[in-house]
Design a protein around this motif. Structure first.
Motif, PDB file in Angstrom:
ATOM      1  N   ALA A 258      35.095 -48.918  10.462  1.00 14.04           N
ATOM      2  CA  ALA A 258      36.685 -48.935   9.571  1.00 14.04           C
ATOM      3  C   ALA A 258      36.867 -48.581   8.291  1.00 14.04           C
ATOM      4  O   ALA A 258      35.920 -47.792   7.491  1.00 14.04           O
ATOM      5  CB  ALA A 258      36.727 -50.256   9.783  1.00 14.04           C
TER       6      ALA A 258
ATOM      7  N   TYR B  48      38.451 -55.266  15.100  1.00 13.39           N
ATOM      8  CA  TYR B  48      37.610 -55.061  14.894  1.00 13.39           C
ATOM      9  C   TYR B  48      36.505 -55.595  14.634  1.00 13.39           C
ATOM     10  O   TYR B  48      36.332 -56.482  15.449  1.00 13.39           O
ATOM     11  CB  TYR B  48      37.874 -54.677  13.002  1.00 13.39           C
ATOM     12  CG  TYR B  48      38.172 -56.125  12.179  1.00 13.39           C
ATOM     13  CD1 TYR B  48      37.148 -56.602  12.077  1.00 13.39           C
ATOM     14  CD2 TYR B  48      39.216 -56.597  13.091  1.00 13.39           C
ATOM     15  CE1 TYR B  48      37.540 -57.844  11.429  1.00 13.39           C
ATOM     16  CE2 TYR B  48      39.304 -57.787  11.678  1.00 13.39           C
ATOM     17  CZ  TYR B  48      38.450 -58.421  11.335  1.00 13.39           C
ATOM     18  OH  TYR B  48      39.097 -59.474  10.695  1.00 13.39           O
TER      19      TYR B  48
ATOM     20  N   ALA C 169      35.966 -50.290  14.014  1.00 10.45           N
ATOM     21  CA  ALA C 169      37.271 -50.512  14.253  1.00 10.45           C
ATOM     22  C   ALA C 169      37.767 -49.797  15.822  1.00 10.45           C
ATOM     23  O   ALA C 169      37.079 -49.168  15.918  1.00 10.45           O
ATOM     24  CB  ALA C 169      38.239 -49.830  12.625  1.00 10.45           C
TER      25      ALA C 169
ATOM     26  N   ILE D   9      43.389 -55.286   9.767  1.00 10.35           N
ATOM     27  CA  ILE D   9      42.331 -56.381   9.716  1.00 10.35           C
ATOM     28  C   ILE D   9      43.132 -57.106   9.217  1.00 10.35           C
ATOM     29  O   ILE D   9      42.478 -58.484   9.566  1.00 10.35           O
ATOM     30  CB  ILE D   9      41.229 -55.710   8.487  1.00 10.35           C
ATOM     31  CG1 ILE D   9      40.083 -54.084   9.942  1.00 10.35           C
ATOM     32  CG2 ILE D   9      40.041 -56.988   8.917  1.00 10.35           C
ATOM     33  CD1 ILE D   9      39.190 -53.989   8.425  1.00 10.35           C
TER      34      ILE D   9
END
Length: 185
Positions: free
Chosen positions: A8, A68, A57, A16
């Motif tokens: 991520a 995530y 992710a 997110i």
């Protein structure tokens, strides 16, 4: 549904925050009542990756964020530094498609490679789907806190589950190597 797992990044923070917002407003996995802002989520992200914990992710073929996962400190007292807590959140359209299972497997692999010895899951609302995911990943139930939270007009139980990573408790860890260097002192 095709997807790719990757690290991520800061660029993922808006997505997110959206995924987490949906979970806060409609689910019981988080005991937060009001969704945090993007700025707060960015601070949380920076704190986690700043300590070298994995933050992963799951991106769809079109690049959209489907979910995530991350590991973070279970507690910040030095003796706990060998244990991590897992967190996995999925967009509604990504649930039940194997993405959570893939994120969990990757998170376990990364935490094991980093030298962590135990992983704990704190499952808000004692979600049957989350419990099933963790059981399939080798976790065992270690406790149930009844009525631990109150959200959406009802009392919620919290399931605690645990999984050994790597050598677990069979050998002493090296305090001079990560994660031994976390929270030293």
């Amino acid at each position: 549904m095709s997807f790719l797992l990757r690290d991520a990044s800061q660029a993922d923070i808006p997505a997110i925050a959206d995924i987490y917002r949906e979970s806060v407003l409609n689910g019981t996995s988080s005991y937060e009542i009001a969704p945090p802002s993007e700025a707060e989520m960015a601070q949380r992200f920076a704190a986690i990756v700043g300590q070298q914990y994995p933050y992963i992710a799951a991106a769809g073929a079109d690049g959209s964020l489907l979910g995530y996962a991350y590991a973070s400190a279970f507690r910040v007292r030095p003796a706990y530094r060998w244990m991590v807590e897992d967190s996995i959140y999925l967009a509604p359209e990504a649930r039940g498609r194997g993405i959570g299972k893939a994120l969990m497997a990757e998170l376990i692999d990364r935490c094991t490679s980093l030298g962590f010895r135990q992983m704990i899951a704190v499952i808000g609302g004692a979600s049957p789907a989350s419990i099933a995911l963790h059981l399939k990943a080798g976790f065992v139930e270690v406790g149930l806190m009844r009525g631990a939270g109150y959200k959406h007009g009802r009392w919620l139980d919290t399931m605690l589950m645990q999984r050994t990573l790597g050598e677990g408790m069979t050998t002493d860890p090296d305090p001079a190597a990560y994660p031994g260097t976390l929270f030293a002192g």
